[in-house]
Each structure stands twice: as structure tokens, then as C-alpha cells.
Design a protein around this motif. Sequence first.
Motif, PDB file in Angstrom:
ATOM      1  N   GLU A  98       0.827  -1.197   0.000  1.00  0.00           N
ATOM      2  CA  GLU A  98       0.000   0.000   0.000  1.00  0.00           C
ATOM      3  C   GLU A  98       0.869   1.259   0.000  1.00  0.00           C
ATOM      4  O   GLU A  98       0.523   2.261  -0.646  1.00  0.00           O
ATOM      5  CB  GLU A  98      -0.934  -0.022   1.222  1.00  0.00           C
TER       6      GLU A  98
ATOM      7  N   PHE B 295      -4.767   5.452   2.906  1.00  0.00           N
ATOM      8  CA  PHE B 295      -3.880   4.330   3.196  1.00  0.00           C
ATOM      9  C   PHE B 295      -4.689   3.222   3.856  1.00  0.00           C
ATOM     10  O   PHE B 295      -5.136   3.360   4.995  1.00  0.00           O
ATOM     11  CB  PHE B 295      -2.735   4.776   4.105  1.00  0.00           C
TER      12      PHE B 295
ATOM     13  N   TYR C  44       2.932   7.045  -9.539  1.00  0.00           N
ATOM     14  CA  TYR C  44       2.429   7.899  -8.448  1.00  0.00           C
ATOM     15  C   TYR C  44       1.002   8.376  -8.732  1.00  0.00           C
ATOM     16  O   TYR C  44       0.104   8.161  -7.900  1.00  0.00           O
ATOM     17  CB  TYR C  44       3.377   9.069  -8.217  1.00  0.00           C
TER      18      TYR C  44
ATOM     19  N   GLY D  15      -1.650   5.526  -8.528  1.00  0.00           N
ATOM     20  CA  GLY D  15      -2.056   5.110  -7.193  1.00  0.00           C
ATOM     21  C   GLY D  15      -3.127   5.979  -6.579  1.00  0.00           C
ATOM     22  O   GLY D  15      -3.734   5.606  -5.565  1.00  0.00           O
ATOM     23  N   ARG D  16      -3.408   7.127  -7.199  1.00  0.00           N
ATOM     24  CA  ARG D  16      -4.401   8.071  -6.683  1.00  0.00           C
ATOM     25  C   ARG D  16      -5.614   8.228  -7.594  1.00  0.00           C
ATOM     26  O   ARG D  16      -6.431   9.119  -7.369  1.00  0.00           O
ATOM     27  CB  ARG D  16      -3.719   9.431  -6.470  1.00  0.00           C
TER      28      ARG D  16
ATOM     29  N   GLU E   9      -7.005   7.662  -2.258  1.00  0.00           N
ATOM     30  CA  GLU E   9      -5.939   8.404  -1.594  1.00  0.00           C
ATOM     31  C   GLU E   9      -5.808   8.035  -0.119  1.00  0.00           C
ATOM     32  O   GLU E   9      -4.977   8.594   0.595  1.00  0.00           O
ATOM     33  CB  GLU E   9      -6.163   9.902  -1.760  1.00  0.00           C
TER      34      GLU E   9
ATOM     35  N   ARG F 162       2.000   1.683  -3.471  1.00  0.00           N
ATOM     36  CA  ARG F 162       0.911   2.204  -4.318  1.00  0.00           C
ATOM     37  C   ARG F 162       0.844   3.721  -4.225  1.00  0.00           C
ATOM     38  O   ARG F 162       0.719   4.418  -5.245  1.00  0.00           O
ATOM     39  CB  ARG F 162      -0.432   1.587  -3.892  1.00  0.00           C
ATOM     40  N   LEU F 163       0.950   4.245  -3.017  1.00  0.00           N
ATOM     41  CA  LEU F 163       0.810   5.692  -2.802  1.00  0.00           C
ATOM     42  C   LEU F 163       2.131   6.445  -2.936  1.00  0.00           C
ATOM     43  O   LEU F 163       2.136   7.624  -3.307  1.00  0.00           O
ATOM     44  CB  LEU F 163       0.217   5.942  -1.416  1.00  0.00           C
ATOM     45  N   TYR F 164       3.239   5.790  -2.619  1.00  0.00           N
ATOM     46  CA  TYR F 164       4.553   6.433  -2.682  1.00  0.00           C
ATOM     47  C   TYR F 164       5.524   5.525  -3.442  1.00  0.00           C
ATOM     48  O   TYR F 164       6.511   5.039  -2.867  1.00  0.00           O
ATOM     49  CB  TYR F 164       5.077   6.722  -1.273  1.00  0.00           C
TER      50      TYR F 164
END
Length: 517
Positions: free
Chosen positions: A367, A421, A405, A408-409, A419, A370-372
Motif C-alpha cells: 500500500e 492508506f 504515483y 495510485g491516486r 488516496e 501504491r501511494l509512494y
Amino acid sequence: MHSSLSEPRLLALPLLLLALYLARRAVFGKRRKYPPVAGTMIHQLLNLERLVDYQTELSHRYRTFRMLTPSRNKVYTVDPANVEYILRTNFSNYGKGTMHHDVLEDLLGDGIFNVDGDMWRHQRKVASFEFSTRVLREYSTGVFRDTAAELAGIVAAAGAAGERAVDMQDLFMRSTLDSIFKIGFGVSLGGLSGSSQEGAAFARAFDDASEQVLYRFFDLLWKVKRLLNVSSEAAMKRSVRTINDFVYAVIDKKMEHMGRDQHEFAKKEDILSRFLLEREKDPGCFDNKYLRDIILNFVIAGRDTSAGTLSWFLYVMCSNQHIQEKIAREVREATTGDRDVGVQEFTVCLTEGAINGMHYLHAALTEILRLYPAVPIDVKYCFSDDTLPDGYAVKKGDMVSYQPYPMGRMKFLWGDDAEEFRPERWLDHDGVFVPESPFKFTAFQAGPRMCLGKEFAYRQMKIFAAVLLYRFRFEMWERHSTVRYRPMLTLKIDGPLYVRALPRRALMSRNSENSTL
């Protein structure tokens, strides 16, 4: 880089003229459907300090779009169908290309991340064999355990039971660099202990150079600056000199060792030794420059990406204490159960079975990726005119990028909570990790260039995270502080990551005492 409010107004007219001219030149008289123009490279320069967030905003409006430059289009997409087409279906038409190679050549040379064709295939073949061997898996696991134990000891001493701030990003950078040098090159760098001034200088130079090459993608005059040895290119030259001096010294020492006792050298388990033995069979296959390039590509793969991900992981854990506690419980259940043991004994409990059984930790790290994602935007060069699955045309010479990046959003990919976590999105009803398509979750690329070190990276990050969360509970040093990223080739936190490390044994004792009152 911070721009004043007047800059957009000053640039408005030339930007408009540039956009109209290039759009007319690219589209007028054509019947092909081109991605919409979202701006120019000047807009990207003005937003360089928040580039991936700027790209995300554009991706919310257009799943595929263009940014104009004086010489070519830059095409960006978050459409998984396009990603699969670029990375697998029509793989041969999308590569690094000459521009990408030229920009990164001073740093990465002809390493695996910067070449196409025969050079890429040769390195991929040798590296693929090495990463698949049981010997490397067991050797690397041992190195990760030892380094994680050393890291925990430093955190305990530096943290002083939560009384002093600990910069965990700095420690992650030093510990992962120690790990990759030991595994990749059989060298104890001493980054964590601070015993090597040369190693510290190398790390600083590598950070500076990777930031400087990013600016080259937007600086039309970088080759002129390099020729004149001025400004950022003068700094780049100094950084590369420091890097080269260090790496060539490592190679020379390995070759000297090989010359003294080749039979003993053949037992070496590090990757550089394997490449040197490969060269012994065919002395003309590659020289020291090629080895240097291979080394630096493994460094950026094995150090920057894992250290950055672990830093983001710890930052998010500090903001989500209930998730941190859940992972700590899972780690304990998979290893020692009700027993409290020292860090060295705990690392012995981190068997392959125990590591593989930590599904929630695996989901939490995924996760984070995915976001970072470690590589927030990945660039390919289009070798011939083509049409993407979404119907948009790209031209020969275009730079075509998929964007981990922004992807993932995207709500159309991950739902309304894109967005947020939430590790649970990766688990089934039994709490077992379920992977997503690599063309939707693109942190490790996909297709023929799928990251060879994916399982290697997960093993490293899970061992480090397990050791730290078994031993400590982490909080941000300043409770409500936030962090930003640094514009580099990889997504790193800008500046220190100061945390408070509280020993879990002390916490458990305190909780036990409170329960008896």
C-alpha cells in the motif's frame, strides 16, 4: 525552486505561442487522434518542487495527455491498457532511447536501467540467474538480518527511550547502502557505524547526482553547461568524480583478491564477484567501465528504492498507530509468540516461513508502494509512430511515460478511497495477500523489464520493518508534522524524518503495571 505570482503572467504569451505552433505542426492536416495538450515543459518547470502532484492533477482531468517541448511531445498516461501495451504487447517499440541514455549516462552509464538491445539482454540474463539462485537468497537474507539488528541497536542508543529525536530516513539510507554493497559487491561499507568517510562521501555524491540528472530532463541548455563546466553541470561533474573514484577502488580491490586466490574467490556469493568470474570466461565481454555501470545501477535499485519506501512506511505508521500495532502483533505471532527475546535471537526467528506468513505487513508495504512508489514516473522512448489502446496516436521520438504515483491516486482504478492508506484492500476474507495486475500496480514495472529484485526488495523491507516494530513503537517527534518529497529520480522524503522510538518492552511493562493498579 519557488516561483513568484508574476512568473505565470510573464510566461503566458510565449507559452501560448509555443503551444499553438507545436499543436498546429503536430496535428494540422492529420486525421490521427492525438492526446489533449495539458501544458508545456515550462509549466512542469514552474511546478518542479511538486511535480508528481502536478502530474496527478492533470491525470485526474486527462487519463492520457501531452506536454509540449520545442522538439517533441511528452505523452503521459494512467490507463492500465496503455501501460500493458507499452510494457508488454508492443515492448520492442518503447525503450530507453538516446535522449534518456544521454541524460543519465554520466550517472548510470550503460547499466541495465539505461540501455536497450543486446546490452540490456546480457545484463538481464546474468542478473536473472543470480537473483534466482538459492545461494543469493540465503546470503542476502543473512545480510538483511545482520544489518537490521545493527540498525535496531543504533536506534535504541540514539533514541534513548524516546528522549531524543532519531532521523530514520538517514539511518535507512545508510543501512540499505550497507546491505546492497555487502550483497552486491562483498564490501562492508560501514555506513551505519560511520566508520568510512569514503562511503559517506560516495552516498552524498550519489544523492546529489541523482537530483541533478532530473533537472536535465527540463533544462534545454544542460549540454552547453556541461561543455562549459558551469552551474549545475559543474556540481554534477564533481559528484560523478567522487562516485567513480569510490566504485573503481571497489573493483580494483576485488580484482586484486581474485588474482591472489581464484579458487577461494570462486566461492564468493556477491554479485560483482559473479560478474568478474563471468568476465574470466570471456575477457573481452566487458571492461571496468561496464562493471562500474552495473554497480551503480544495482545501487540505485537496491538502496534508494528500499530506503525511500521504508521511510514513507514509518512516516505513515506514525500517523496510523492502530495499523502499526496490528503489524507488531502479526510479527510477534509469526516469530516469538509470547516470548520476549533480544534482537539477535529475534532475527534467527525470521525464517523464510515466518516472513512469508506476514500477510498484513506485506499488504502495508504494498500500500505504501501504491501511494509512494519508488519510481514515481517512468519514461519510455517511442521508436516508431503508433496508436495506443485508448485510440490516441504517438509519434516517433515522443517520450511516453506511465505514472505509478498518479496511478495510485486514481479513483477509477482504486475506488473513492484511492488516496486513503488502507492495507486491507490487498487482503482476501482470510487475511491472505492478493496481488493486483502489474499494469495497474506498476511499482515494479511489468512485462520483459519486470523488476528482477521484487522479491529481494520485499524480503529486505519486511525484515527491517519486522525487527524495528518488534523492538519499538514509533511516533513523529513533532506530533502533527508533515513531510514533503524531494524531486529526484526516486521518491524520497525531503529532509530528515525525525521520530521518537519507544522500546516496546518498556511499554509492555508499563501497561502491565497499570493493569494491576
